[in-house]
Design a protein around this motif. Structure first.
Motif, PDB file in Angstrom:
ATOM      1  N   CYS A 144       0.974  -1.255   0.071  1.00  0.00           N
ATOM      2  CA  CYS A 144       0.077  -0.012   0.044  1.00  0.00           C
ATOM      3  C   CYS A 144       0.864   1.134   0.084  1.00  0.00           C
ATOM      4  N   LYS A 145       0.382   2.322  -0.713  1.00  0.00           N
ATOM      5  CA  LYS A 145       1.241   3.377  -0.737  1.00  0.00           C
ATOM      6  C   LYS A 145      -0.004   4.715  -0.733  1.00  0.00           C
ATOM      7  N   GLU A 146       0.384   5.611   0.064  1.00  0.00           N
ATOM      8  CA  GLU A 146      -0.540   6.786   0.010  1.00  0.00           C
ATOM      9  C   GLU A 146      -0.129   7.547  -1.298  1.00  0.00           C
ATOM     10  N   LEU A 147      -1.384   8.250  -1.880  1.00  0.00           N
ATOM     11  CA  LEU A 147      -0.816   8.792  -3.156  1.00  0.00           C
ATOM     12  C   LEU A 147      -0.452  10.316  -3.108  1.00  0.00           C
ATOM     13  N   ASP A 148       0.439  10.834  -3.638  1.00  0.00           N
ATOM     14  CA  ASP A 148       0.743  12.133  -4.101  1.00  0.00           C
ATOM     15  C   ASP A 148       0.235  12.755  -5.032  1.00  0.00           C
ATOM     16  N   TRP A 149      -0.305  13.755  -4.845  1.00  0.00           N
ATOM     17  CA  TRP A 149      -1.271  14.473  -6.074  1.00  0.00           C
ATOM     18  C   TRP A 149      -0.446  15.493  -6.810  1.00  0.00           C
ATOM     19  N   ASP A 150      -0.372  15.647  -7.986  1.00  0.00           N
ATOM     20  CA  ASP A 150       0.276  16.661  -8.838  1.00  0.00           C
ATOM     21  C   ASP A 150      -0.765  17.995  -8.604  1.00  0.00           C
ATOM     22  N   GLU A 151      -0.233  19.012  -8.184  1.00  0.00           N
ATOM     23  CA  GLU A 151      -1.067  20.145  -8.149  1.00  0.00           C
ATOM     24  C   GLU A 151      -1.811  20.792  -9.369  1.00  0.00           C
ATOM     25  N   ASP A 152      -1.281  20.501 -10.515  1.00  0.00           N
ATOM     26  CA  ASP A 152      -1.718  20.813 -11.763  1.00  0.00           C
ATOM     27  C   ASP A 152      -3.153  20.127 -12.015  1.00  0.00           C
ATOM     28  N   ALA A 153      -2.736  18.818 -11.517  1.00  0.00           N
ATOM     29  CA  ALA A 153      -4.007  17.764 -11.914  1.00  0.00           C
ATOM     30  C   ALA A 153      -5.027  18.142 -10.831  1.00  0.00           C
ATOM     31  N   ILE A 154      -4.731  18.677  -9.899  1.00  0.00           N
ATOM     32  CA  ILE A 154      -5.806  18.757  -8.714  1.00  0.00           C
ATOM     33  C   ILE A 154      -6.566  20.023  -9.323  1.00  0.00           C
ATOM     34  N   ALA A 155      -5.740  21.013  -9.711  1.00  0.00           N
ATOM     35  CA  ALA A 155      -6.573  22.292 -10.069  1.00  0.00           C
ATOM     36  C   ALA A 155      -7.382  21.985 -11.278  1.00  0.00           C
ATOM     37  N   HIS A 156      -7.038  20.928 -12.394  1.00  0.00           N
ATOM     38  CA  HIS A 156      -7.720  20.670 -13.498  1.00  0.00           C
ATOM     39  C   HIS A 156      -9.118  19.718 -13.158  1.00  0.00           C
ATOM     40  N   HIS A 157      -9.081  19.015 -12.258  1.00  0.00           N
ATOM     41  CA  HIS A 157      -9.984  18.185 -11.503  1.00  0.00           C
ATOM     42  C   HIS A 157     -11.235  19.053 -10.969  1.00  0.00           C
ATOM     43  N   LEU A 158     -10.639  20.201 -10.224  1.00  0.00           N
ATOM     44  CA  LEU A 158     -11.494  20.918  -9.566  1.00  0.00           C
ATOM     45  C   LEU A 158     -12.460  21.947 -10.544  1.00  0.00           C
ATOM     46  N   THR A 159     -11.641  22.143 -11.619  1.00  0.00           N
ATOM     47  CA  THR A 159     -12.349  23.175 -12.664  1.00  0.00           C
ATOM     48  C   THR A 159     -13.284  22.014 -13.461  1.00  0.00           C
ATOM     49  N   LEU A 160     -12.960  20.970 -13.577  1.00  0.00           N
ATOM     50  CA  LEU A 160     -13.716  19.903 -14.277  1.00  0.00           C
ATOM     51  C   LEU A 160     -15.050  19.805 -13.442  1.00  0.00           C
ATOM     52  N   ASP A 161     -14.846  19.508 -12.190  1.00  0.00           N
ATOM     53  CA  ASP A 161     -15.982  19.243 -11.284  1.00  0.00           C
ATOM     54  C   ASP A 161     -17.000  20.596 -11.141  1.00  0.00           C
ATOM     55  N   ARG A 162     -16.418  21.773 -11.182  1.00  0.00           N
ATOM     56  CA  ARG A 162     -17.235  22.784 -11.031  1.00  0.00           C
ATOM     57  C   ARG A 162     -18.026  23.134 -12.645  1.00  0.00           C
ATOM     58  N   ARG A 163     -17.439  22.871 -13.640  1.00  0.00           N
ATOM     59  CA  ARG A 163     -18.073  22.686 -14.857  1.00  0.00           C
ATOM     60  C   ARG A 163     -19.285  21.798 -14.858  1.00  0.00           C
ATOM     61  N   LEU A 164     -19.162  20.308 -14.404  1.00  0.00           N
ATOM     62  CA  LEU A 164     -19.993  19.456 -14.413  1.00  0.00           C
ATOM     63  C   LEU A 164     -21.197  19.735 -13.323  1.00  0.00           C
ATOM     64  N   ALA A 165     -20.917  20.415 -12.397  1.00  0.00           N
ATOM     65  CA  ALA A 165     -21.941  20.961 -11.500  1.00  0.00           C
ATOM     66  C   ALA A 165     -22.775  22.038 -11.976  1.00  0.00           C
ATOM     67  N   ALA A 166     -22.295  23.050 -13.008  1.00  0.00           N
ATOM     68  CA  ALA A 166     -22.861  23.937 -13.413  1.00  0.00           C
ATOM     69  C   ALA A 166     -23.884  23.537 -14.568  1.00  0.00           C
TER      70      ALA A 166
END
Length: 132
Positions: free
Chosen positions: A109-131
């Motif tokens: 098992c390994k805890e995942l480290d997230w790429d900051e650019d990918a997090i920003a992209h996913h948040l933007t995508l989530d906001r678009r889908l919510a709209a």
């Protein structure tokens, strides 16, 4: 094939390069051990689960079962004995389910480290889908 599938899945989720590399190194070592010690057919199974911020990998073979789990590196001129120690070094948790004569399952098992650019992209995508 296993490395490509696991690596592509992790990268598509936005896991950092370093974290993906650690997971793939541990996977390669576990698969190499399964081929080397997994019995005459050299067959093994890999199961991966990604969720809750973690990646869990299980590599199971049908060999005789590990006899000894090394705790320290072998002498510098030894050709074998480093794989499990490498796995220990790059994952957060590792365990072995050993059934003599029936095989070994390595669970990592390994805890995942997230790429900051990918997090920003996913948040933007989530906001678009919510709209929508």
């Amino acid at each position: 094939m296993v490395r490509r599938v696991v690596g592509d899945a992790l990268r598509s989720l936005g896991v950092t390069k370093e974290c993906v590399s650690d997971i793939l190194l541990a996977t390669s070592e576990a698969c190499a051990n399964a081929v080397r010690h997994g019995g005459p057919a050299n067959r093994y199974e890999v199961m991966a689960t990604i969720g809750n911020g973690r990646c869990e990998l299980r590599v199971a073979d049908g060999g005789e079962g590990l006899q000894v789990i090394p705790r320290q590196y072998p002498p510098g001129d030894a050709e074998n004995g480093r794989g499990i120690l490498i796995m220990r070094a790059v994952v957060d948790d590792i365990s072995f389910d050993i059934t003599p004569g029936r095989g070994t399952t390595v669970r990592m098992c390994k805890e995942l480290d997230w790429d900051e650019d990918a997090i920003a992209h996913h948040l933007t995508l989530d906001r678009r889908l919510a709209a929508v």
